[in-house]
Design an enzyme around this catalytic site. Structure first.
Site, PDB file in Angstrom:
ATOM      1  N   ASP A  60       0.858  -1.170   0.000  1.00  0.00           N
ATOM      2  CA  ASP A  60       0.000   0.000   0.000  1.00  0.00           C
ATOM      3  C   ASP A  60       0.907   1.236   0.000  1.00  0.00           C
ATOM      4  OD1 ASP A  60      -2.288   1.682   0.485  1.00  0.00           O
ATOM      5  OD2 ASP A  60      -1.693   1.755   2.599  1.00  0.00           O
ATOM      6  N   ASP A  81      -0.343   5.167   0.773  1.00  0.00           N
ATOM      7  CA  ASP A  81      -0.676   6.141   1.817  1.00  0.00           C
ATOM      8  C   ASP A  81      -0.740   5.497   3.199  1.00  0.00           C
ATOM      9  OD1 ASP A  81      -1.064   8.296  -0.059  1.00  0.00           O
ATOM     10  OD2 ASP A  81      -2.911   7.288  -0.648  1.00  0.00           O
ATOM     11  N   ASP A 132      -1.913  -0.472   5.914  1.00  0.00           N
ATOM     12  CA  ASP A 132      -2.310   0.134   7.203  1.00  0.00           C
ATOM     13  C   ASP A 132      -3.813   0.303   7.369  1.00  0.00           C
ATOM     14  OD1 ASP A 132      -2.512   2.188   5.215  1.00  0.00           O
ATOM     15  OD2 ASP A 132      -2.683   3.630   6.848  1.00  0.00           O
TER      16      ASP A 132
HETATM   17  C1  2M8 Z   1      -7.307   8.593  -1.176  1.00  0.00           C
HETATM   18  O1  2M8 Z   1      -6.834   7.364  -0.672  1.00  0.00           O
HETATM   19  C2  2M8 Z   1      -6.463   7.236   0.703  1.00  0.00           C
HETATM   20  C3  2M8 Z   1      -5.877   5.840   0.876  1.00  0.00           C
HETATM   21  O2  2M8 Z   1      -5.879   5.349   2.138  1.00  0.00           O
HETATM   22  C4  2M8 Z   1      -7.615   7.460   1.674  1.00  0.00           C
HETATM   23  O3  2M8 Z   1      -8.698   6.888   1.512  1.00  0.00           O
HETATM   24  O4  2M8 Z   1      -7.379   8.222   2.618  1.00  0.00           O
HETATM   25  C5  2M8 Z   1      -7.357   8.455  -2.697  1.00  0.00           C
HETATM   26  O5  2M8 Z   1      -8.354   9.259  -3.192  1.00  0.00           O
HETATM   27  C6  2M8 Z   1      -6.030   8.753  -3.377  1.00  0.00           C
HETATM   28  O6  2M8 Z   1      -6.238   8.898  -4.766  1.00  0.00           O
HETATM   29  C7  2M8 Z   1      -5.351   9.980  -2.803  1.00  0.00           C
HETATM   30  O7  2M8 Z   1      -4.040  10.112  -3.319  1.00  0.00           O
HETATM   31  C8  2M8 Z   1      -5.279   9.881  -1.289  1.00  0.00           C
HETATM   32  C9  2M8 Z   1      -4.627  11.108  -0.674  1.00  0.00           C
HETATM   33  O8  2M8 Z   1      -4.499  11.004   0.702  1.00  0.00           O
HETATM   34  O9  2M8 Z   1      -6.581   9.718  -0.747  1.00  0.00           O
HETATM   35 MG    MG Z   2      -3.124   3.148   3.412  1.00  0.00          MG
HETATM   36 MG    MG Z   3      -4.116   2.997   0.033  1.00  0.00          MG
END
Ligand code: 2M8
Ligand code: MG
Ligand code: MG
Length: 264
Positions: free
Chosen positions: A6, A8, A207
């Site tokens: 993963d 983020d 995570d």
């Molecule tokens: C979004 O994804 C993260 C993944 O955990 C989330 O849900 O918080 C997505 O929209 C992704 O495209 C974007 O880069 C990210 C930014 O924090 O948020």
């Molecule tokens: Mg994540």
């Molecule tokens: Mg993710």
């Protein structure tokens, strides 16, 4: 060996999006040519430039929570697999349900680039890439739990499902997800002449609740300490193959690989 990760909150810090603490292990992975498959909620438009910065250009990846899989160049073909509902279809359906049931939520289609940047801490340029979605929508829920249950049921009837990331809920075709996407990717690898000799041992790192299906399907699972209130619940019972890190993000990423990969 294959590492599936993963981004983020895992390889990338939840707030700064930096992977700097993980660089020593990234260097080892590149040096030993261990395949590193990104498996993220991010869009292909976000992942491709990131792969370039990480030294992973052209490697296969899983985007939009599994709604999109990109293989590397197989016999000159740049194979893409898509979960079956495209972005405009999903957004159209979301608008219809919102009108019908008066649900209160905001999706990336409703936000401007600047608004996505404000919520996520991404630069406006990167927020624009996050908004270039192809097969899933990210949204902020602003309604009651009861309405959420109704929303989830209505989506199900439309052949759509929900999964939870670090900040957002994600809507995509039912039956898709990080686990299904990884299974598809590994199957495609098996059918590829170049890889048929390999029976990859897989290590997964994630995570969030959205990582659970992927972490359940790999040989060794690293659950990275996360910022979400919802715990990552795995269904697998082999506790000895699951490691929970004490550090967040890229520090936890290092810690998890260190735990499972013996060092020389
Ligand atoms: C979004 O994804 C993260 C993944 O955990 C989330 O849900 O918080 C997505 O929209 C992704 O495209 C974007 O880069 C990210 C930014 O924090 O948020
Ligand atoms: Mg994540
Ligand atoms: Mg993710």
């Amino acid at each position: 060996l294959m590492i599936v990760t993963d981004l983020d909150g895992s390889l990338l810090d939840h707030h700064s999006y930096s992977w700097q603490p993980a660089q020593p292990w990234l260097d080892k992975i590149l040096q030993h040519q261990i395949p590193l498959v990104i498996c993220s909620s991010k869009t292909a438009s976000e992942i491709i430039p990131l792969q370039q910065q990480l030294g992973l250009s052209g490697a296969p990846f899983i985007a939009e929570n599994g709604a999109l899989v990109q293989l590397d160049h197989v016999d000159g073909d740049n194979l893409r697999h898509h979960a079956g509902k495209d972005y405009s279809e999903i957004c159209h359906c979301l608008r219809r349900l919102r009108q019908q049931y008066q649900f209160r939520f905001s999706g990336f289609a409703d936000f401007t680039d600047q608004e996505v940047a404000d919520i996520t801490g991404l630069t406006v340029r990167n927020a624009a890439l996050a908004r270039r979605r192809e097969a899933s929508e990210s949204l902020v829920w602003r309604d009651s739990e009861q309405q959420f249950a109704a929303f989830s049921r209505a989506l199900e009837q439309e052949g759509l499902s929900l999964t939870q990331g670090g900040r957002f809920w994600h809507v995509m075709a039912s039956g898709s997800g990080k686990g299904a996407a990884l299974a598809w990717l590994l199957q495609a690898y098996k059918q590829d002449k170049r890889f048929s000799q390999h029976n990859f041992i897989t290590i997964g790192l994630g995570d969030g609740p959205n990582d659970a299906p992927m972490l359940d399907s790999v040989d060794y699972a690293v659950v990275i300490k996360g910022h979400s209130k919802t715990p990552v619940t795995l269904t697998r019972q082999d506790q000895q193959n699951i490691y929970h890190t004490s550090a967040y993000g890229p520090e936890g990423w290092q810690e998890g690989l260190q735990h499972f990969i013996a060092q020389d």
